[in-house]
Scaffold this motif. Structure first.
Motif, short mmCIF file in Angstrom:
data_model
loop_
_atom_site.label_atom_id
_atom_site.label_comp_id
_atom_site.label_asym_id
_atom_site.label_seq_id
_atom_site.Cartn_x
_atom_site.Cartn_y
_atom_site.Cartn_z
N GLY A 23 0.79 -1.22 0.00
CA GLY A 23 0.00 0.00 0.00
C GLY A 23 0.82 1.27 0.00
N TRP A 24 2.09 1.21 -0.39
CA TRP A 24 2.93 2.40 -0.42
C TRP A 24 2.55 3.26 -1.62
N PRO A 25 2.68 4.59 -1.50
CA PRO A 25 2.39 5.46 -2.65
C PRO A 25 3.31 5.12 -3.82
N GLY A 26 2.75 5.10 -5.01
CA GLY A 26 3.54 4.85 -6.22
C GLY A 26 3.69 3.38 -6.60
N GLU A 27 3.06 2.46 -5.87
CA GLU A 27 3.13 1.04 -6.24
C GLU A 27 2.41 0.84 -7.57
N ARG A 28 3.02 0.02 -8.43
CA ARG A 28 2.42 -0.32 -9.72
C ARG A 28 2.41 -1.84 -9.88
N ASP A 29 1.33 -2.34 -10.44
CA ASP A 29 1.20 -3.78 -10.64
C ASP A 29 2.25 -4.24 -11.64
N ALA A 30 2.99 -5.29 -11.27
CA ALA A 30 4.02 -5.84 -12.15
C ALA A 30 3.62 -7.21 -12.68
N GLY A 31 2.39 -7.67 -12.36
CA GLY A 31 1.92 -8.97 -12.83
C GLY A 31 2.36 -10.08 -11.90
N GLY A 32 1.59 -11.14 -11.90
CA GLY A 32 1.92 -12.30 -11.09
C GLY A 32 1.87 -12.04 -9.60
N VAL B 202 22.22 7.09 5.40
CA VAL B 202 21.53 7.02 4.10
C VAL B 202 20.04 7.00 4.37
N SER B 203 19.27 7.65 3.52
CA SER B 203 17.82 7.62 3.62
C SER B 203 17.23 7.02 2.36
N ALA B 204 16.06 6.40 2.49
CA ALA B 204 15.33 5.84 1.35
C ALA B 204 13.87 6.25 1.48
N VAL B 205 13.34 6.86 0.42
CA VAL B 205 11.94 7.29 0.41
C VAL B 205 11.27 6.77 -0.86
N ALA B 206 9.95 6.62 -0.80
CA ALA B 206 9.19 6.24 -1.99
C ALA B 206 9.22 7.41 -2.95
N SER B 207 9.38 7.14 -4.24
CA SER B 207 9.51 8.21 -5.23
C SER B 207 8.17 8.62 -5.82
N ALA B 208 7.14 8.68 -4.98
CA ALA B 208 5.82 9.14 -5.40
C ALA B 208 5.30 10.12 -4.37
N SER B 209 4.57 11.11 -4.83
CA SER B 209 4.01 12.11 -3.94
C SER B 209 2.93 11.49 -3.06
#
Length: 160
Positions: free
Chosen positions: A68-77, A94-101
């Motif tokens: 349910g993270w912002p920017g998730e896209r279905d990749a099939g299977g 180091v930081s890691a963020v989702a690349s969607a608003s």
């Protein structure tokens, strides 16, 4: 005087050694898989420390399921693709963020000279902190740096 080894004896000896090697492989291989930790989305290697120290990098990762993270896209299977931005953190690490608003659906983040901006001009720092009041922070993931690799836990987020 030395007599040559009979061919039959040499062939049987080689066959016994091959069978012994096969038996060891049949015993050791399942043991490796039963003792190894499971491979899931809690430990995804996304970059090297050298890449991140040079500046922020954008990565696409494949997840085994949706969180349910912002920017998730279905990749099939049953799999999901997620964009990440991995950058040097403000105070070290180091930081890691989702690349969607988190505000607008289908609005990717771009890496700018100062931080991150979405398609409508809203801005965040590389750590995911909003630069404007009233904006929610970006989804941030736990990061571990080990042996020169940056590993992200994509099963949970960091809370402020």
């Amino acid at each position: 005087m030395d007599e040559p080894v009979p061919i039959r004896r040499a062939a049987v000896g080689c066959l016994v050694i091959a069978l012994a090697g096969l038996a060891v492989a049949l015993i050791v291989r399942p043991a490796i898989f039963s003792l190894a930790p499971p491979r899931d989305d809690s430990s995804v290697t996304v970059a090297t420390v050298a890449e991140v120290s040079a500046g922020p990098v954008q990565r696409e990762v494949l997840l085994s399921r949706s969180y349910g993270w912002p920017g998730e896209r279905d990749a099939g299977g049953g799999r999901v693709q997620l964009g990440l931005i991995v950058a040097p953190a403000a105070f070290s690490g180091v930081s890691a963020v989702a690349s969607a608003s988190p505000v607008a659906d289908e609005c990717p983040l771009e890496i700018g000279p100062v931080g991150l901006t979405d398609c409508e001009g809203r801005a965040w720092t590389l750590d995911g902190v909003p630069l404007e009041t009233g904006l929610p922070p970006l989804v941030r993931f736990p990061v571990e740096v080990s042996g020169g690799s940056v590993t992200v836990d994509l099963t949970r987020v960091l809370e402020d």
